[in-house]
Design an enzyme around this catalytic site. Structure first.
Site, mmCIF file in Angstrom:
data_model
loop_
_atom_site.group_PDB
_atom_site.id
_atom_site.type_symbol
_atom_site.label_atom_id
_atom_site.label_comp_id
_atom_site.label_asym_id
_atom_site.label_seq_id
_atom_site.Cartn_x
_atom_site.Cartn_y
_atom_site.Cartn_z
ATOM 1 N N SER A 177 0.827 -1.203 0.000
ATOM 2 C CA SER A 177 0.000 0.000 0.000
ATOM 3 C C SER A 177 0.865 1.259 0.000
ATOM 4 C CB SER A 177 -0.955 -0.045 1.193
ATOM 5 O OG SER A 177 -1.978 0.910 1.085
ATOM 6 N N ASP A 347 -9.773 -5.144 -5.256
ATOM 7 C CA ASP A 347 -9.194 -4.074 -4.437
ATOM 8 C C ASP A 347 -9.847 -2.747 -4.802
ATOM 9 O OD1 ASP A 347 -7.572 -2.282 -3.056
ATOM 10 O OD2 ASP A 347 -5.758 -3.462 -3.404
ATOM 11 N N HIS A 380 -7.540 -5.552 -0.931
ATOM 12 C CA HIS A 380 -6.369 -4.845 -0.408
ATOM 13 C C HIS A 380 -5.705 -5.531 0.788
ATOM 14 C CE1 HIS A 380 -4.120 -1.088 -0.744
ATOM 15 N NE2 HIS A 380 -4.086 -1.018 0.568
#
Length: 405
Positions: A177, A347, A380
């Site tokens: 991320s 995601d 995610h």
């Protein structure tokens, strides 16, 4: 939309980004359960039987960062030298504990150590074990006067240099991320790229304009440039009573599911069970700077990846020599630098459309140095605390690193 509503949106999005928690629980779930003076090695690593070392790294601008080292796996001989170093970098509102909370069979740090790597776990400035500075107190506004640009310029180079000085080897890098955002921005400016063997980027974030999460869309429409001035808040800490009250207020917004905000914000994760989330929530979220949250909001609102926008052209001119903040150019990443990118079809933060745009920037990359993995069913959080991440992702990461050792 008024300033108070903007504040609510940003704070809720921050709290929801890495957690699934009912409204109001953020105020009562404290991190005070971690004994004073106990680091990640004693708390998380040693109980599993791994060797672990606590290190500190001081950045050029004076922040003292905590760094945990797992030099070898449980079954490796203590007399042999450490293997190839790997630096693990977490995302926003978390810390290095992200990589250490699951079992040795599921946590990436332990999997890498058992595969013969010398694992180094980073903790961003402002988080639990990286809250010191050579001259500033973490309760001061000046301590929190930074955005993720400062991680690009100061923290990542300091960590890489420290690891090299202690191992005399170039480390591999792995980020998740915002950890990938910092790395990509650094690589685009030629920082650290000559001091690393390779980089593996899980849920790579360079663009955010395709984000589909309802909370993200609300935030993208909000004006946030003057948030710090409006609120007078420099530290962004989701675990406070004030934030919890704002969090509860937004939970009344139609269409918001406050009992499954992880799914609401990140997408429907494929192999994330409730017990993994419960363990995660014992230690996270962690603080960051409000400027970092504003900077992320600017990134998806403006559709470009650039340095922090101070909103007022005169201030930008003073900082950058131009009225608009300079953009990070992903096509400047050296074509021969080995990259592994893994992303998911579900995601809603690192949306496939935005990853596709990044891949377009990398179209001139050496095909033999670029590995791309697309997992249709992943969202995610699957990439960092998913119970099946080893089989789907981590084994491929190990193979990639071994290829460029």
């Amino acid at each position: 939309m008024g300033p108070a509503a903007v504040a609510v949106l940003i704070i809720l999005c921050a709290a929801a980004a890495e957690a699934r928690v009912p409204a109001g629980h953020l105020a009562t779930r404290r991190r005070d359960s971690v004994p004073a003076g106990v680091g990640a090695c004693a708390l998380a690593v040693a109980p599993f039987g791994y060797p672990c070392e606590e290190h500190t790294v001081t950045t050029v601008d004076g922040y003292i960062l905590s760094l945990q080292r797992i030099p070898r796996g449980r079954r490796a001989s203590g007399g042999g030298g450490a293997g190839q170093p790997v630096l693990l970098q977490h995302g926003v509102l978390t810390d290095g504990m992200t990589w250490l909370l699951s079992s040795p069979e599921e946590s990436l740090a332990y999997i890498l150590a058992d595969s013969g790597f010398d694992v180094w776990v980073a903790n961003n400035r402002g988080t639990r074990w990286s809250s010191r500075h050579v001259s500033l107190d973490s309760s001061s506004r000046r301590y929190w006067d930074w955005s993720w640009d400062d991680l690009v310029v100061n923290d990542m180079p300091s960590l890489v240099d420290y690891i090299y000085s202690h191992t005399e080897q170039k480390p591999h890098f792995l980020g998740h991320s915002m950890g990938t955002l910092v790395a990509l921005a650094a690589f685009s400016e030629g920082r650290t790229v000559d001091k690393l063997k390779s980089a593996a980027l899980l849920t790579p974030v360079a663009y955010l304009s395709h984000m589909t999460t309802p909370l993200g869309i609300l935030l993208a429409k909000a004006f946030v440039g003057e948030l710090i001035t409006i609120l007078g808040v420099a530290e962004f800490n989701p675990v406070t009573p004030a934030v919890a009250s704002l969090f509860k207020e937004l939970c009344r917004h139609p269409g918001t599911n406050c009992y499954d905000l992880l799914t609401d914000f990140t997408g429907k994760n494929y192999c994330l069970n409730s017990s993994a989330v419960d363990v995660f929530l014992q230690y996270e979220p962690q603080p960051t700077s409000t400027k970092t949250m504003v900077h992320l909001a600017q990134t998806f609102r403006d559709g470009v990846l650039s340095k922090y926008d101070y909103v007022w052209p005169g201030v930008n001119v003073e900082k950058y020599g131009q009225p608009d903040p300079p953009a990070y150019n992903m096509s400047n990443i050296p074509a021969g630098f080995p990259l592994f990118l893994s992303y998911g079809g579900r995601d809603e933060l690192a949306d496939p459309g935005d990853v596709g745009r990044l891949l377009g920037d990398l179209r001139g990359h050496d095909p033999g140095r670029l590995t791309v993995q697309y997992l249709e069913q992943f969202a995610h959080a699957d990439f960092v605390i998913g119970t099946c991440a080893k089989d789907y992702v981590y084994n491929h990461v190990v193979s990639f690193f071994n290829r460029f050792n």
